[in-house]
Enzyme design. Sequence first.
Site, PDB file in Angstrom:
ATOM      1  N   VAL A  48       4.238 -11.468  48.821  1.00  0.00           N
ATOM      2  CA  VAL A  48       4.513 -12.105  47.493  1.00  0.00           C
ATOM      3  C   VAL A  48       5.069 -12.763  46.745  1.00  0.00           C
ATOM      4  CG1 VAL A  48       6.935 -10.863  48.068  1.00  0.00           C
ATOM      5  CG2 VAL A  48       5.593 -10.317  45.569  1.00  0.00           C
ATOM      6  N   LYS A  49       5.597 -13.831  47.592  1.00  0.00           N
ATOM      7  CA  LYS A  49       6.315 -14.681  47.628  1.00  0.00           C
ATOM      8  C   LYS A  49       5.774 -16.017  46.711  1.00  0.00           C
ATOM      9  CE  LYS A  49      10.442 -13.354  48.423  1.00  0.00           C
ATOM     10  NZ  LYS A  49      11.491 -13.257  47.138  1.00  0.00           N
ATOM     11  N   ASP A  50       4.327 -15.899  47.211  1.00  0.00           N
ATOM     12  CA  ASP A  50       3.115 -16.875  46.397  1.00  0.00           C
ATOM     13  C   ASP A  50       3.698 -16.660  45.200  1.00  0.00           C
ATOM     14  OD1 ASP A  50       2.265 -16.815  49.345  1.00  0.00           O
ATOM     15  OD2 ASP A  50       0.222 -16.989  48.929  1.00  0.00           O
TER      16      ASP A  50
END
Length: 476
Positions: A48-50
Amino acid sequence: MEYASSILDLVGRTPLVRLSRVTRDLGPIERQPLLLAKLEMLNPGGSVKDRIGLPMIEAAERAGLLRPGGTIIEPTSGNTGHGLAIAAVLKGYRCIFVMADKQSAEKQALLRAYGAEVVICPTNVAPESPDSYYSVARRLARDIPGAFQPDQYSNAENPRAHELTTGPEVWEQTGGRITHFVAGVGTGGTISGAGHYLKGKSPGIVVVGADPEGSVLSGDTARPYLTEGVGEDFFPSTHDPAVVDRWVRVSDRDAFLAARRLTREEGILAGGSCGTALVAALEVAGELTTAGSGPDAVVVVLLPDGGRNYLSKLYNDEWMRANGLLPTTGAVVRITELLADRHHALDLPSLVVARTTELVGKAIATLQEYGISQMPVSEDAEGDAVAGLVGSISEKGLLERAFRDPSVVERTVGEVMDPPLPLVAATSTLDEAFALLSGGASALVAVRGEQPAGVITKLDLLEYLAHQAAPGRRSS
């Protein structure tokens, strides 16, 4: 032809998938809510950090904080670093990522694969400690010319990215029917940004925060835990606590076993923090089913990353057992049973100790007499109270010293002894003893109150298990 201009164009728009196998214990499927998992591991960088990497970099460029040839420095559990590294590769920035030593070796290697430099700091220090990964990152950003720290813990682009992408995607994918949104909370960016958007569309949506035991976000006392990338020991400014309607606190054991269930029952290779979120989602789904409101509910649980970064940890049975997270035959057996079994089989004294004042030669003779490889050392002239145990000796240690200097046998034990053996309660399980011995201890002293009950070695554990497994000894 259909193609993306760069890998960054493929961030987001991750799919939802129904979870129906891990919910079997909740009752008939027709009474359950629709439980949907948002698969953030399908982002290009695997998490999700993308979603926040590029927005934080571009905001810094607009503000003049990051210029061509600059250096990006960030404290990370790995996934934010990965998202930043992908964007940095395409934009030509140098990256230095600071990580706590509890993060998996796979995450460290992954960042280095993108050409990033990785600095490792101790986990079990306070956030304000100069050795913490937060402090080290700030110091590097201050001292390196042209450096910029995005600081995902205070950067408004973090929750904004989720308010602009994650929340709208969930709303659209569920056709506006979502009733509950469940996510793990670390920086708070995901749950705050997505939660704000969803509540703006439908104020009745229940936002559930999943938090590890030992994280302060849900009100627990800060203490070490093993689950990576979720929970905190301080309150990030990117987290809006007002958006969370309820918290579910999850142990390492439950989180890791839930992640393994996702893999083995749903075919979704998930990280440990996915297990944290799943435990919370199943608790919510169970309550809705019991209340009879399940068929009207749509529960979306965000799974933040995949399991490839944790193959050496939560998907490694030996690592799980060493950390007391995987049930074994030793989970219900107490050390007292091992001591009793050994005494019955070998007729050994309950404890053999050396004295600090006796000669090494005599101690060696004692080791030979009883066929043991190590002993605790007591400074008391008589007795063997725990308070008097000040060291230990072993065949290995004495041999190394005697080989270099044969005259060592004429010295006192107190001059050549090693540090004391770790203590463990005699009522502890074999799993707990195994975890300590696997962590580097050569032996343990089992204690009852203020008195030692015996010494436990790796060989003792092995012989006990072999003895119990022998024909005629297996329990039904």
